[in-house]
Scaffold this motif. Structure first.
Motif, short mmCIF file in Angstrom:
data_model
loop_
_atom_site.label_atom_id
_atom_site.label_comp_id
_atom_site.label_asym_id
_atom_site.label_seq_id
_atom_site.Cartn_x
_atom_site.Cartn_y
_atom_site.Cartn_z
N ASN A 1 -10.40 -13.42 19.73
CA ASN A 1 -11.51 -12.57 20.15
C ASN A 1 -11.95 -11.61 19.05
OD1 ASN A 1 -11.66 -13.77 22.62
ND2 ASN A 1 -10.56 -12.16 23.71
N LYS A 2 -11.00 -11.10 18.25
CA LYS A 2 -11.35 -10.22 17.13
C LYS A 2 -12.25 -10.94 16.13
CE LYS A 2 -7.24 -7.31 16.94
NZ LYS A 2 -6.03 -7.00 16.16
N ILE A 3 -11.89 -12.17 15.80
CA ILE A 3 -12.67 -12.93 14.82
C ILE A 3 -14.03 -13.30 15.39
CG2 ILE A 3 -12.71 -15.02 13.41
CD1 ILE A 3 -9.62 -14.84 13.34
N ARG A 4 -14.09 -13.66 16.67
CA ARG A 4 -15.38 -13.96 17.29
C ARG A 4 -16.28 -12.73 17.33
NH1 ARG A 4 -13.05 -17.46 22.32
NH2 ARG A 4 -12.88 -19.45 21.22
N THR A 5 -15.71 -11.56 17.58
CA THR A 5 -16.49 -10.33 17.57
C THR A 5 -17.04 -10.05 16.18
OG1 THR A 5 -15.15 -9.43 19.36
CG2 THR A 5 -16.41 -7.85 18.05
N PHE A 6 -16.23 -10.29 15.15
CA PHE A 6 -16.69 -10.12 13.77
C PHE A 6 -17.86 -11.06 13.48
CE2 PHE A 6 -16.38 -11.66 9.36
CZ PHE A 6 -16.78 -10.51 8.70
N ALA A 7 -17.75 -12.33 13.90
CA ALA A 7 -18.81 -13.30 13.66
C ALA A 7 -20.10 -12.90 14.39
CB ALA A 7 -18.37 -14.69 14.09
N LEU A 8 -19.97 -12.41 15.61
CA LEU A 8 -21.15 -11.97 16.35
C LEU A 8 -21.80 -10.78 15.68
CD1 LEU A 8 -22.92 -12.35 18.86
CD2 LEU A 8 -21.39 -10.78 20.06
N SER A 9 -20.98 -9.87 15.16
CA SER A 9 -21.55 -8.70 14.47
C SER A 9 -22.26 -9.14 13.19
CB SER A 9 -20.47 -7.67 14.18
OG SER A 9 -19.52 -8.16 13.27
N LEU A 10 -21.78 -10.18 12.53
CA LEU A 10 -22.47 -10.69 11.34
C LEU A 10 -23.87 -11.18 11.68
CD1 LEU A 10 -19.96 -12.75 9.15
CD2 LEU A 10 -21.22 -10.71 8.51
N VAL A 11 -24.03 -11.81 12.84
CA VAL A 11 -25.36 -12.26 13.26
C VAL A 11 -26.30 -11.07 13.41
CG1 VAL A 11 -26.68 -13.31 15.15
CG2 VAL A 11 -24.55 -14.35 14.40
N PHE A 12 -25.85 -10.05 14.12
CA PHE A 12 -26.71 -8.89 14.35
C PHE A 12 -26.98 -8.12 13.06
CE2 PHE A 12 -25.10 -9.33 18.80
CZ PHE A 12 -26.33 -9.66 19.35
N ILE A 13 -25.99 -8.01 12.20
CA ILE A 13 -26.19 -7.33 10.92
C ILE A 13 -27.20 -8.10 10.07
CG2 ILE A 13 -25.05 -6.78 8.72
CD1 ILE A 13 -22.54 -6.08 10.42
N GLY A 14 -27.09 -9.42 10.06
CA GLY A 14 -28.04 -10.25 9.31
C GLY A 14 -29.46 -10.08 9.82
N ILE A 15 -29.63 -10.08 11.13
CA ILE A 15 -30.97 -9.89 11.70
C ILE A 15 -31.49 -8.50 11.39
CG2 ILE A 15 -32.24 -9.74 13.88
CD1 ILE A 15 -30.45 -12.06 14.88
N LEU A 16 -30.63 -7.50 11.45
CA LEU A 16 -31.04 -6.13 11.12
C LEU A 16 -31.49 -6.02 9.66
CD1 LEU A 16 -31.22 -3.14 12.05
CD2 LEU A 16 -28.90 -2.88 11.17
N LEU B 1 -30.38 -11.81 1.97
CA LEU B 1 -29.11 -11.21 2.39
C LEU B 1 -28.88 -11.38 3.89
CD1 LEU B 1 -28.98 -7.93 0.27
CD2 LEU B 1 -27.62 -10.00 -0.03
N GLY B 2 -29.93 -11.19 4.68
CA GLY B 2 -29.81 -11.39 6.13
C GLY B 2 -29.47 -12.82 6.48
N LEU B 3 -30.14 -13.75 5.79
CA LEU B 3 -29.87 -15.17 6.04
C LEU B 3 -28.43 -15.51 5.65
CD1 LEU B 3 -31.01 -17.94 6.86
CD2 LEU B 3 -31.59 -18.28 4.45
N LEU B 4 -27.96 -14.95 4.54
CA LEU B 4 -26.57 -15.20 4.12
C LEU B 4 -25.57 -14.65 5.15
CD1 LEU B 4 -26.73 -14.52 0.28
CD2 LEU B 4 -26.47 -16.72 1.45
N ALA B 5 -25.88 -13.51 5.75
CA ALA B 5 -25.00 -12.96 6.79
C ALA B 5 -24.96 -13.88 8.01
CB ALA B 5 -25.45 -11.56 7.19
#
Length: 121
Positions: A10-25, A46-50
């Motif tokens: 769950n920790k790793i999945r949360t990190f991956a989900l945060s990468l999506v939102f950070i990339g979109i931001l 940079l967003g696309l790379l995230a």
């Protein structure tokens, strides 16, 4: 109520989900720099790379999840997965171990390190 532990998957999945939102931001911030195409393109890249990094992390955790041992949590009686020597239930955060030598010991994630596994003998 004591310390709360969380499941490694769950920790790793949360990190991956945060990468999506950070990339979109980051891509959204790039829109504010339309007058400066270089900055806008850098933000978009940079967003696309995230977001691509998030996809890689999700793939990695999917592959890692297939190696996890499925068990039934003794506390909430729901199915969960144990990754490593010690982990926590995905549902109720109950500390779990598959190593009989660790039963009764305080929960410590450092038991998963190679240093502790060598001293097990």
């Amino acid at each position: 109520m004591g310390l709360r532990y969380s499941n490694k998957i769950n920790k790793i999945r949360t990190f991956a989900l945060s990468l999506v939102f950070i990339g979109i931001l980051i891509m959204y911030i790039g829109i504010f720099f339309r007058q400066y195409p270089i900055i806008m393109v850098i933000c978009m890249i940079l967003g696309l790379l995230a977001v691509i990094g998030s996809t890689v992390v999700y793939f990695f955790i999917g592959m890692l999840s297939t190696k996890a041992i499925p068990v039934t949590c003794p506390s909430c009686e729901k199915p969960t997965k144990v990754l490593g020597r010690v982990d926590a239930c995905m549902h109720c955060d109950q500390p779990l171990t598959m190593d009989r030598s660790l039963e009764g010991h305080d929960f410590d994630e450092s038991y998963n390190s190679k240093k502790h596994s060598k001293t097990k003998a």
